[in-house]
Design a protein around this motif. Structure first.
Motif, PDB file in Angstrom:
ATOM      1  N   HIS A 149       0.823  -1.220   0.000  1.00  0.00           N
ATOM      2  CA  HIS A 149       0.000   0.000   0.000  1.00  0.00           C
ATOM      3  C   HIS A 149       0.850   1.259   0.000  1.00  0.00           C
ATOM      4  CE1 HIS A 149       0.712  -0.741   4.339  1.00  0.00           C
ATOM      5  NE2 HIS A 149       0.614   0.564   4.482  1.00  0.00           N
ATOM      6  N   LEU A 150       0.164   2.371  -0.105  1.00  0.00           N
ATOM      7  CA  LEU A 150       0.795   3.690  -0.001  1.00  0.00           C
ATOM      8  C   LEU A 150       0.416   4.229   1.367  1.00  0.00           C
ATOM      9  CD1 LEU A 150       0.225   7.039  -0.433  1.00  0.00           C
ATOM     10  CD2 LEU A 150       2.337   6.027  -1.268  1.00  0.00           C
ATOM     11  N   ALA A 151       1.412   4.542   2.196  1.00  0.00           N
ATOM     12  CA  ALA A 151       1.125   5.033   3.546  1.00  0.00           C
ATOM     13  C   ALA A 151       1.432   6.523   3.655  1.00  0.00           C
ATOM     14  CB  ALA A 151       1.964   4.257   4.555  1.00  0.00           C
ATOM     15  N   LEU A 152       0.453   7.257   4.168  1.00  0.00           N
ATOM     16  CA  LEU A 152       0.684   8.669   4.505  1.00  0.00           C
ATOM     17  C   LEU A 152       0.736   8.749   6.030  1.00  0.00           C
ATOM     18  CD1 LEU A 152       0.783  11.766   4.037  1.00  0.00           C
ATOM     19  CD2 LEU A 152      -1.716  11.740   3.887  1.00  0.00           C
ATOM     20  N   ILE A 153       1.907   9.104   6.553  1.00  0.00           N
ATOM     21  CA  ILE A 153       2.064   9.213   8.011  1.00  0.00           C
ATOM     22  C   ILE A 153       2.211  10.690   8.356  1.00  0.00           C
ATOM     23  CG2 ILE A 153       3.274   8.345  10.039  1.00  0.00           C
ATOM     24  CD1 ILE A 153       4.636   6.281   8.301  1.00  0.00           C
ATOM     25  N   VAL A 154       1.307  11.188   9.189  1.00  0.00           N
ATOM     26  CA  VAL A 154       1.329  12.611   9.563  1.00  0.00           C
ATOM     27  C   VAL A 154       1.354  12.738  11.082  1.00  0.00           C
ATOM     28  CG1 VAL A 154       0.420  13.869   7.582  1.00  0.00           C
ATOM     29  CG2 VAL A 154      -1.150  12.531   8.951  1.00  0.00           C
ATOM     30  N   SER A 155       2.530  13.047  11.618  1.00  0.00           N
ATOM     31  CA  SER A 155       2.648  13.144  13.074  1.00  0.00           C
ATOM     32  C   SER A 155       3.234  14.498  13.455  1.00  0.00           C
ATOM     33  CB  SER A 155       3.516  11.999  13.595  1.00  0.00           C
ATOM     34  OG  SER A 155       4.857  12.233  13.239  1.00  0.00           O
ATOM     35  N   GLY A 156       3.614  14.619  14.735  1.00  0.00           N
ATOM     36  CA  GLY A 156       4.173  15.881  15.197  1.00  0.00           C
ATOM     37  C   GLY A 156       5.588  16.112  14.674  1.00  0.00           C
ATOM     38  N   GLY A 157       6.284  15.026  14.349  1.00  0.00           N
ATOM     39  CA  GLY A 157       7.674  15.160  13.912  1.00  0.00           C
ATOM     40  C   GLY A 157       7.906  14.783  12.455  1.00  0.00           C
ATOM     41  N   HIS A 158       6.930  14.140  11.822  1.00  0.00           N
ATOM     42  CA  HIS A 158       7.138  13.604  10.467  1.00  0.00           C
ATOM     43  C   HIS A 158       5.930  13.784   9.564  1.00  0.00           C
ATOM     44  CE1 HIS A 158      10.092  11.515  12.943  1.00  0.00           C
ATOM     45  NE2 HIS A 158      10.802  11.340  11.848  1.00  0.00           N
ATOM     46  N   THR A 159       6.222  13.917   8.267  1.00  0.00           N
ATOM     47  CA  THR A 159       5.182  13.848   7.239  1.00  0.00           C
ATOM     48  C   THR A 159       5.793  12.997   6.144  1.00  0.00           C
ATOM     49  OG1 THR A 159       4.483  16.070   7.820  1.00  0.00           O
ATOM     50  CG2 THR A 159       3.687  15.210   5.716  1.00  0.00           C
TER      51      THR A 159
END
Ligand code: KG4
Ligand code: ZN
Length: 336
Positions: free
Chosen positions: A134-144
């Motif tokens: 799959h394609l993962a979009l990770i959006v956190s306080g330290g990373h995009t």
């Protein structure tokens, strides 16, 4: 095969136990506890590393005991111990990492050092045995991050932020608007009654032919707009809704572009910012329109937790991987 994991990369002390319960053949969360330090850092406007690590040290032992009790297990019945090894605050990571190593050493069981971002990445699948490509979009306080996932451990970085992370932009803009820490949930609340088209904030890098992001220009644009407004406090809902819309438009456009380019039919969303209901709804609708499948981690597993660390460790252990007791933490650990 119960496995105990500790997460202490920032300001949440968390412990989870993952394995089979007496009533089911499937693996599930037997315990997942989070002790948040938000109250401790709230008045200071952000996380103070030394306060955070001292607080982890205080809370970790009782939290492990409570998780074992909740799962109805003794430490001797745990088959492996895991902890977040990075990325994160060095002094915070060290607490959970060392504690889990100590437990593994005492129980003579394997230890696994887990990448926090792999935890987020796999969080939409907790409870499942197979991780599909799959394609993962990770959006956190330290990373995009935009990651192409072929299988557990086979990750390709397709795009990332060149400056602020999406969550960091939420927190910094919230600070400018004098909203409490952490800013993301506050901005979401105010945005609900605001007009997302009230202010035309920049969509940085939207039309550039790459999969990277930039959110620092947007932050500056909000600051200039604020300075020009006679009564900014009266425009808070419109400011929040317009800011959010600018962040989400770029995230969604680039996630879809990445999926199209890589010919992937499943998009996942994870990380703290994925708690935001508007982002979930908009990305889900955009996927639906393109005939793509959308999955997201449940809100309870979107912000930092140990369940996702236990789940990632479970898949690593299943693949025959363990870490040596001399493994060090790495505050800048990369996922791909
Ligand atoms: O994944 P996470 O808990 O910690 C990191 O690994 O960084 O993400 C925390 C980030 C913070 O920046 C916080 O403001 C943001 O997630 N966040 C949100 C929401 N809830 C948390 N951002 C937007 N809307 C939300 N509802
Ligand atoms: Zn996180």
């Amino acid at each position: 095969m119960p496995l105990l994991a500790i997460e202490s990369s920032c300001d949440e002390t968390a412990v989870a136990i993952y394995g089979k319960s007496s009533s089911s053949d499937n693996n599930s969360l037997l315990a997942s506890l989070i002790s948040s330090q938000i109250e401790l850092h709230k008045d200071l406007g952000g996380v103070v590393p030394e306060l955070a690590s001292r607080n982890h040290t205080q809370r970790i032992s009782p939290l492990v005991a409570e998780a074992l009790e909740k799962a109805g297990l003794s430490a001797q019945e745990i088959d492996a111990f895991a902890a977040t090894g990075g990325p994160g605050l060095a002094s915070s990571l060290t607490v959970g990492h060392s504690f889990a190593k100590g437990l593994a050493l005492a129980a003579k069981k394997p230890f696994l050092s887990v990448n926090h971002m792999e935890g987020h990445l796999l969080s939409p699948f907790v409870g499942e045995e197979q991780i599909p490509p799959h394609l993962a979009l990770i959006v956190s306080g330290g990373h995009t991050l935009l990651i192409r996932v072929r299988s557990v451990g086979d990750y390709q970085l397709l795009g990332q932020t060149l400056d602020d992370a999406a969550g960091e932009a939420f927190d910094k803009v919230a600070k400018m608007l004098e909203l409490p820490y952490p800013g993301g949930p506050e901005i979401e609340k105010l945005a609900k009654t605001g007009d997302p088209t009230a202010f035309d904030f920049p969509r940085s890098m939207l039309n550039e032919d790459n999969l990277d992001f930039s959110f620092s220009g947007l932050k500056t644009s909000v600051l200039y707009t604020l300075k020009k407004l006679p009564n900014p406090r009266e425009r808070l809902p419109d400011l929040c809704a317009s800011f959010q819309a600018a962040v989400f438009e770029v995230l969604i456009a680039k996630a879809l572009r990445a999926a199209r380019r890589e010919k992937l039919s499943l998009i996942t969303l994870s990380g703290g910012v994925s708690c935001n209901a508007t982002l979930r709804e908009q990305l889900s609708a955009a996927c639906h329109e393109e005939g793509l499948t959308f999955r997201s981690s449940p809100p309870s597993l979107s912000t930092d937790n140990a369940a996702m660390i236990a789940f990632a460790a479970y898949h690593r252990l299943r693949a025959g991987q363990t870490s040596s007791l001399s493994t060090d933490i790495d505050p800048n650990l990369k996922l791909a």
